[in-house]
Design a protein around this motif. Structure first.
Motif, PDB file in Angstrom:
ATOM      1  N   LEU A  75       0.829  -1.205   0.000  1.00 32.05           N
ATOM      2  CA  LEU A  75       0.000   0.000   0.000  1.00 32.05           C
ATOM      3  C   LEU A  75       0.864   1.254   0.000  1.00 32.05           C
ATOM      4  N   ASN A  76       1.873   1.277   0.855  1.00 38.56           N
ATOM      5  CA  ASN A  76       2.760   2.441   0.931  1.00 38.56           C
ATOM      6  C   ASN A  76       3.489   2.657  -0.384  1.00 38.56           C
ATOM      7  N   ALA A  77       3.917   1.564  -1.015  1.00 34.11           N
ATOM      8  CA  ALA A  77       4.632   1.673  -2.293  1.00 34.11           C
ATOM      9  C   ALA A  77       3.748   2.261  -3.379  1.00 34.11           C
ATOM     10  N   ALA A  78       2.434   2.043  -3.257  1.00 29.70           N
ATOM     11  CA  ALA A  78       1.489   2.585  -4.235  1.00 29.70           C
ATOM     12  C   ALA A  78       1.020   3.989  -3.864  1.00 29.70           C
ATOM     13  N   GLY A  79       1.508   4.504  -2.729  1.00 23.89           N
ATOM     14  CA  GLY A  79       1.154   5.860  -2.324  1.00 23.89           C
ATOM     15  C   GLY A  79      -0.037   5.938  -1.399  1.00 23.89           C
ATOM     16  N   PHE A  80      -0.446   4.794  -0.821  1.00 20.85           N
ATOM     17  CA  PHE A  80      -1.593   4.780   0.083  1.00 20.85           C
ATOM     18  C   PHE A  80      -1.143   4.583   1.530  1.00 20.85           C
ATOM     19  N   ALA A  81      -2.000   4.996   2.452  1.00 20.70           N
ATOM     20  CA  ALA A  81      -1.712   4.793   3.869  1.00 20.70           C
ATOM     21  C   ALA A  81      -1.863   3.321   4.224  1.00 20.70           C
ATOM     22  N   SER A  82      -1.194   2.916   5.276  1.00 19.00           N
ATOM     23  CA  SER A  82      -1.294   1.530   5.754  1.00 19.00           C
ATOM     24  C   SER A  82      -2.727   1.212   6.158  1.00 19.00           C
ATOM     25  N   ALA A  83      -3.121  -0.029   5.942  1.00 26.42           N
ATOM     26  CA  ALA A  83      -4.467  -0.465   6.316  1.00 26.42           C
ATOM     27  C   ALA A  83      -4.491  -1.134   7.679  1.00 26.42           C
ATOM     28  N   TYR A  84      -3.335  -1.636   8.116  1.00 23.29           N
ATOM     29  CA  TYR A  84      -3.291  -2.424   9.344  1.00 23.29           C
ATOM     30  C   TYR A  84      -2.401  -1.734  10.368  1.00 23.29           C
ATOM     31  N   PRO A  85      -2.888  -1.547  11.597  1.00 23.01           N
ATOM     32  CA  PRO A  85      -2.087  -0.871  12.620  1.00 23.01           C
ATOM     33  C   PRO A  85      -0.935  -1.748  13.087  1.00 23.01           C
ATOM     34  N   ALA A  86       0.085  -1.097  13.592  1.00 20.65           N
ATOM     35  CA  ALA A  86       1.234  -1.799  14.181  1.00 20.65           C
ATOM     36  C   ALA A  86       1.451  -1.207  15.568  1.00 20.65           C
ATOM     37  N   SER A  87       0.685  -1.698  16.521  1.00 22.74           N
ATOM     38  CA  SER A  87       0.687  -1.124  17.863  1.00 22.74           C
ATOM     39  C   SER A  87       1.943  -1.516  18.628  1.00 22.74           C
ATOM     40  N   PRO A  88       2.499  -0.596  19.428  1.00 22.33           N
ATOM     41  CA  PRO A  88       3.616  -0.973  20.303  1.00 22.33           C
ATOM     42  C   PRO A  88       3.210  -2.119  21.218  1.00 22.33           C
ATOM     43  N   LEU A  89       4.169  -2.965  21.553  1.00 19.15           N
ATOM     44  CA  LEU A  89       3.868  -4.158  22.334  1.00 19.15           C
ATOM     45  C   LEU A  89       3.255  -3.812  23.691  1.00 19.15           C
ATOM     46  N   ALA A  90       3.628  -2.643  24.242  1.00 20.51           N
ATOM     47  CA  ALA A  90       3.131  -2.250  25.565  1.00 20.51           C
ATOM     48  C   ALA A  90       1.867  -1.398  25.496  1.00 20.51           C
ATOM     49  N   SER A  91       1.304  -1.227  24.303  1.00 24.37           N
ATOM     50  CA  SER A  91       0.150  -0.332  24.160  1.00 24.37           C
ATOM     51  C   SER A  91      -1.124  -0.956  24.703  1.00 24.37           C
ATOM     52  N   ASP A  92      -2.084  -0.076  25.050  1.00 25.23           N
ATOM     53  CA  ASP A  92      -3.380  -0.545  25.547  1.00 25.23           C
ATOM     54  C   ASP A  92      -4.143  -1.305  24.470  1.00 25.23           C
ATOM     55  N   ALA A  93      -3.872  -0.978  23.196  1.00 23.60           N
ATOM     56  CA  ALA A  93      -4.627  -1.582  22.089  1.00 23.60           C
ATOM     57  C   ALA A  93      -4.490  -3.102  22.063  1.00 23.60           C
ATOM     58  N   ALA A  95      -3.304  -4.885  24.794  1.00 23.73           N
ATOM     59  CA  ALA A  95      -3.122  -5.358  26.171  1.00 23.73           C
ATOM     60  C   ALA A  95      -3.770  -6.721  26.429  1.00 23.73           C
ATOM     61  N   PRO A  96      -4.986  -6.984  25.905  1.00 25.36           N
ATOM     62  CA  PRO A  96      -5.578  -8.312  26.160  1.00 25.36           C
ATOM     63  C   PRO A  96      -4.720  -9.453  25.603  1.00 25.36           C
ATOM     64  N   PHE A  97      -4.177  -9.251  24.397  1.00 29.20           N
ATOM     65  CA  PHE A  97      -3.333 -10.302  23.828  1.00 29.20           C
ATOM     66  C   PHE A  97      -2.024 -10.411  24.597  1.00 29.20           C
ATOM     67  N   ASP A 237      -3.771  -6.620  13.759  1.00 33.07           N
ATOM     68  CA  ASP A 237      -2.671  -5.746  14.154  1.00 33.07           C
ATOM     69  C   ASP A 237      -1.360  -6.404  13.736  1.00 33.07           C
ATOM     70  N   VAL A 238      -0.505  -5.648  13.051  1.00 31.98           N
ATOM     71  CA  VAL A 238       0.750  -6.189  12.536  1.00 31.98           C
ATOM     72  C   VAL A 238       1.609  -6.759  13.657  1.00 31.98           C
ATOM     73  N   THR A 239       1.705  -6.017  14.757  1.00 32.36           N
ATOM     74  CA  THR A 239       2.551  -6.459  15.868  1.00 32.36           C
ATOM     75  C   THR A 239       2.115  -7.816  16.388  1.00 32.36           C
ATOM     76  N   VAL A 240       0.812  -7.965  16.605  1.00 35.56           N
ATOM     77  CA  VAL A 240       0.284  -9.220  17.153  1.00 35.56           C
ATOM     78  C   VAL A 240       0.509 -10.368  16.172  1.00 35.56           C
TER      79      VAL A 240
END
Length: 261
Positions: A75-93, A95-97, A237-240
């Motif tokens: 997506l980025n290579a085509a000039g578009f924003a990312s579709a999938y978040p990459a949350s920091p491992l310690a983020s609340d997003a 946290a359950p995982f 989520d990319v990180t997960v």
């Protein structure tokens, strides 16, 4: 669909798409059939004669079964924003995982457990895993990486009793990871250094067993482990999705006894 006037350069997207397709060992014809687009249009996208819509990028990425991070890259290579978040491992997003991982590692004690990213950099190690890795971390610069330590550390032959077999198995594991990733230069580099190490420590063919233990030389003698790798396949989520939890289980009674089992 926009047409590029200059077709001498395929551009970032054309280059990235071709690399992802080639990494999957999929022809343009097969990808066009799987994605439901014409082979001619796909050829134009790879050559830079046409630019894709956001929906087309996601369609091609899905047809190639690319990991989420690779889909974002396309997506980025085509000039578009990312579709999938990459949350920091310690983020609340996530946290359950993260709590699930903490529970799994705690329940696995006293046996070793490692939490790694998609390139097998160690993010967290249980107490027993940290103790086992400590001889290989002496003088090591940069983040510890499971495959780099195995292939490059000068003490690896001393520490890993069956290093030739482990290197051979590592190559098979990395090749599988690379086939799933599509095109990943970091994994390609890990394959190259592991292949070089395997050449220094030739693998002697033996009767194959259903499982290959990793045998460590510890202060109390040999410790033999079987590895189980857990991943999450339901998160967007990319990180997960990129995390690998490696759990080492005793492969024999002597190893189990050494951990008080």
């Amino acid at each position: 669909m926009a047409t590029r006037p200059d077709i001498s350069d395929p551009g970032p997207f054309g280059t990235a798409l071709k690399a992802a397709r080639s990494g999957r060992r999929v022809s343009q014809l097969i990808l066009s059939l799987d994605a439901g687009v014409s082979a001619r249009h796909l050829s134009f996208l790879e050559s830079g004669r046409a630019m894709p819509s956001r929906e087309m990028v996601l369609t091609l990425a899905e047809a190639l079964a690319l990991p989420l991070s690779a889909r974002n890259h396309l997506l980025n290579a085509a000039g578009f924003a990312s579709a999938y978040p990459a949350s920091p491992l310690a983020s609340d997003a996530i946290a359950p995982f993260r709590a699930i991982l903490t529970t799994m590692m705690a329940n696995h004690a006293p046996f070793p457990a490692l939490l790694c990213d998609r390139h097998w950099n160690v993010l967290e190690a249980s107490a027993s895993a940290a103790a086992m890795l400590s001889p290989l971390l002496e003088g090591w610069h940069g983040p510890p990486n499971v495959f780099r330590l195995t292939a490059c550390h000068p003490r690896a032959p001393e520490f890993i009793a069956n290093l030739p077999e482990v290197l051979h198995e590592s190559l098979e594991r990395l090749a599988l990871e690379q086939s799933l990733a599509g095109d990943d230069p970091v994994l390609a580099d890990l394959i190259a250094i592991t292949r070089t190490a395997a050449a220094r420590h030739p693998y002697r063919t033996r009767t194959r067993s259903p499982v290959l233990p990793v045998v460590y030389r510890g202060p109390a003698g040999l410790l033999s482990f079987l590895s189980v790798v857990a991943q999450c396949g339901t998160s967007e989520d990319v990180t997960v999705r990129d995390l690998r939890l490696e759990l080492l289980f005793p492969a024999d009674d002597a190893t189990r006894a050494a951990f008080g089992g």
